[in-house]
Design a protein around this motif. Structure first.
Motif, mmCIF file in Angstrom:
data_model
loop_
_atom_site.group_PDB
_atom_site.id
_atom_site.type_symbol
_atom_site.label_atom_id
_atom_site.label_comp_id
_atom_site.label_asym_id
_atom_site.label_seq_id
_atom_site.Cartn_x
_atom_site.Cartn_y
_atom_site.Cartn_z
ATOM 1 N N LEU A 310 0.787 -1.109 0.084
ATOM 2 C CA LEU A 310 0.166 -0.011 0.105
ATOM 3 C C LEU A 310 0.731 1.271 -0.091
ATOM 4 N N TYR A 311 1.877 1.274 0.855
ATOM 5 C CA TYR A 311 2.771 2.364 0.904
ATOM 6 C C TYR A 311 3.524 2.630 -0.501
ATOM 7 N N ARG A 312 3.897 1.381 -1.201
ATOM 8 C CA ARG A 312 4.735 1.654 -2.378
ATOM 9 C C ARG A 312 3.636 2.258 -3.276
ATOM 10 N N ARG A 313 2.576 1.842 -3.422
ATOM 11 C CA ARG A 313 1.525 2.467 -4.454
ATOM 12 C C ARG A 313 1.437 3.846 -4.188
ATOM 13 N N VAL A 314 1.267 4.369 -3.071
ATOM 14 C CA VAL A 314 0.682 5.574 -2.787
ATOM 15 C C VAL A 314 1.839 6.766 -2.465
ATOM 16 N N GLN A 315 2.925 6.206 -1.850
ATOM 17 C CA GLN A 315 3.933 6.891 -1.451
ATOM 18 C C GLN A 315 5.323 6.847 -2.331
ATOM 19 N N GLY A 316 5.453 5.511 -2.848
ATOM 20 C CA GLY A 316 6.471 5.300 -3.750
ATOM 21 C C GLY A 316 7.686 4.938 -2.769
ATOM 22 N N ILE A 317 7.238 4.429 -1.676
ATOM 23 C CA ILE A 317 8.190 3.924 -0.689
ATOM 24 C C ILE A 317 8.115 2.234 -0.690
ATOM 25 N N ASP A 318 9.187 1.745 -1.108
ATOM 26 C CA ASP A 318 9.296 0.113 -0.967
ATOM 27 C C ASP A 318 9.941 -0.152 0.379
ATOM 28 N N ALA A 319 8.995 -0.395 1.375
ATOM 29 C CA ALA A 319 9.180 -0.854 2.851
ATOM 30 C C ALA A 319 9.949 -2.136 2.881
ATOM 31 N N HIS A 320 9.946 -3.014 2.001
ATOM 32 C CA HIS A 320 10.791 -4.082 1.985
ATOM 33 C C HIS A 320 12.287 -3.782 1.750
ATOM 34 N N HIS A 399 -13.517 -16.481 9.559
ATOM 35 C CA HIS A 399 -12.420 -17.295 8.582
ATOM 36 C C HIS A 399 -11.847 -16.381 7.347
ATOM 37 N N ARG A 400 -10.781 -15.752 7.461
ATOM 38 C CA ARG A 400 -10.156 -15.122 6.244
ATOM 39 C C ARG A 400 -9.935 -15.879 5.195
ATOM 40 N N TYR A 401 -10.669 -15.911 4.226
ATOM 41 C CA TYR A 401 -10.670 -16.701 3.004
ATOM 42 C C TYR A 401 -9.951 -16.094 1.649
ATOM 43 N N GLY A 402 -9.642 -14.757 1.758
ATOM 44 C CA GLY A 402 -9.202 -13.996 0.599
ATOM 45 C C GLY A 402 -8.698 -12.714 0.897
ATOM 46 N N ILE A 403 -7.811 -12.318 0.150
ATOM 47 C CA ILE A 403 -7.229 -10.793 0.130
ATOM 48 C C ILE A 403 -7.156 -10.291 -1.322
ATOM 49 N N VAL A 404 -7.406 -8.947 -1.374
ATOM 50 C CA VAL A 404 -7.264 -8.350 -2.505
ATOM 51 C C VAL A 404 -6.565 -7.190 -2.305
ATOM 52 N N HIS A 405 -5.719 -6.486 -3.253
ATOM 53 C CA HIS A 405 -4.882 -5.118 -3.128
ATOM 54 C C HIS A 405 -5.181 -4.698 -4.335
ATOM 55 N N LEU A 406 -5.744 -3.354 -4.237
ATOM 56 C CA LEU A 406 -6.079 -2.602 -5.375
ATOM 57 C C LEU A 406 -5.836 -1.097 -5.102
#
Length: 449
Positions: A310-320, A399-406
């Motif tokens: 999320l930070y990479r998308r919006v701030q351009g910071i690659d936390a990894h 039960h968490r069965y899915g995650i989506v990033h957009l």
């Protein structure tokens, strides 16, 4: 051309696998650890010992001349990385700092000393698994009360209970559950007994004053370098209606900057008190605007890997990438920032609250079609059935069965994309107001990242 540096990654799965793979051309990675939540990897919990693991990993690191070691893994990884770094004299934090943050009762004691205005009322409950609950709770506690294990992750067995009978039912386990619980907690507790004995046993429960489930929750992410605590950003948490189970996380945050600054000040006080001197952290907290009260849920001594994208998308910071720099003892602010691709981004979380609420998981063809339709999206599908599903429902209330990033250019476009992406998968849209979500509401369970 400078030589490629060698870095040990411990228990690096899911988000960390994605985050670190982008940097495979710059570093040579050596991986150690296992996936606690996948069979047959999780059979390695039998007899697992963190000291032995750290010793073997340190020997391997010497042979291959590692320059750094790190992990963003909550149950074992962060502590193991600190222990390995200590053995090798590599940049890292004292293992006692990791123990102090992850032992929830000890962390509450520290917080009560350094930032009492943000600390919920709390008490330890000396109760072995399955033992009868005492007639009276310790201290001034009365039901309802919020209860959670002193050492756990992903809100396992964290819930508000309204009566003694409910608490007794909540901590009644079958032999399979007891095996998993003991083998997840004991490696941590064994190190804690030797290195932070004043914390006490982690095989216990923590009681806390309950919080209105409608109180907004946030995550402050930041890092520590050269004795200074810095903020990366704040992620807003939106819950499923009537629960405290995450429905989605969003950036940028709508929390006033003045409150974000207060949260950072609390983080500085807490991290300084426990000796956390290098690396990322994640502070989870409530903020009640009506009373202007900020209360801390917990402070995790690691990067919240799920938010890195999320930070990479919006701030351009690659936390990894920044975490790799920190593990090498380097200032991450010297790294080149990427151009942001979005102005808003979300991590959408799909949940079932009963055994009949789990939809079909997308097959390979549907996943491929979905990825072509949403080329910037990330999709995780991990629906369970049978015993595993029932255990999730008991342990976390859902039960968490899915995650989506957009990502998107604004909040309205983000919601529209989330609706289209969800409909294509045949999953309920994780936005408030969806009738199916309202039908799935469950008793209050306070979840953490």
């Amino acid at each position: 051309m400078p030589p490629i540096r060698r870095i040990g990654l411990l228990f690096a799965y899911d988000w960390d696998r994605i985050g670190f793979e982008r940097h495979g051309s710059r570093y040579k990675f050596y991986r150690a650890g296992f996936d606690l939540f996948s069979f047959p990897d999780n059979l390695r919990l039998t007899g697992f010992d963190l000291d032995r693991f750290a010793a073997r990993t340190a020997d391997r690191a010497k042979r291959h001349r590692w320059s750094a070691v790190l992990s963003h893994h909550e149950p074992f990884g962060a502590l193991a990385a600190a222990m390995v770094a200590e053995r090798l004299g590599l940049p890292g934090v004292p293992p006692e700092a990791i123990l102090a943050a992850q032992h929830k009762l000890h962390a509450r004691r520290v917080l009560a000393h350094v930032a009492p205005e943000t600390c919920l009322a709390f008490a330890g409950l000396d109760l072995d698994y399955g033992e009868p609950v005492p007639e009276r709770l310790p201290g001034d506690f009365e039901y309802p009360v919020y209860v959670k294990p002193i050492k756990a992750a992903f809100s396992v067995l964290a819930r508000e209970v309204g009566a003694r009978s409910a608490l007794q039912a909540h901590i009644r386990f079958d032999w399979r559950e007891l095996w998993v619980i003991r083998h997840l907690v004991e490696p941590f507790d064994r190190v804690c007994r030797a290195r932070l004995p004043q914390a006490g046993s982690a095989h216990r429960l923590l009681l806390e004053a309950p919080v209105d489930p409608g109180t907004p929750q946030f995550n402050l992410d930041g890092w520590v370098f050269d004795g200074q605590v810095h903020a990366l950003g704040v992620v807003d948490a939106i819950m499923y209606p009537g629960t405290q189970a995450f429905m989605r996380w969003e950036v940028p945050s709508r929390l006033p900057e003045s409150v974000q600054a207060r949260a950072l000040d609390v983080a500085r006080r807490f991290l300084g008190a426990i000796g956390y001197s290098l690396g990322f952290f994640n502070l989870e907290f409530f903020y009640d605007a009506a009373t202007d009260r900020l209360t801390v849920i917990e402070c995790n001594p690691r990067l919240a890997s799920q938010f890195s994208d999320l930070y990479r998308r919006v701030q351009g910071i690659d936390a990894h990438a920044w975490s790799l720099a920190l593990a090498l003892g380097e200032d991450p602010r010297l790294l080149h920032r990427e151009d942001p691709t979005d102005r808003a981004a979300a991590s959408l979380v799909y949940r079932a609250f009963d055994v009949d609420g789990l939809p079909a998981m997308p097959d390979r063809a549907l996943q491929g079609a979905w990825q072509r339709q949403f080329p910037d999206g990330l999709l995780f599908a991990f629906g369970r059935r049978g015993y595993s599903l029932r255990r999730d429902l008991k342990w976390t209330g859902s039960h968490r069965y899915g995650i989506v990033h957009l990502g998107a250019q604004d909040a309205a476009q983000l919601e529209a994309r989330a609706e289209a992406a969800s409909r294509m998968l045949g999953w309920p849209v994780p936005y408030a107001g969806d009738a199916r979500l309202e039908r799935q509401s469950s008793p209050s369970t306070r979840e953490v990242a």
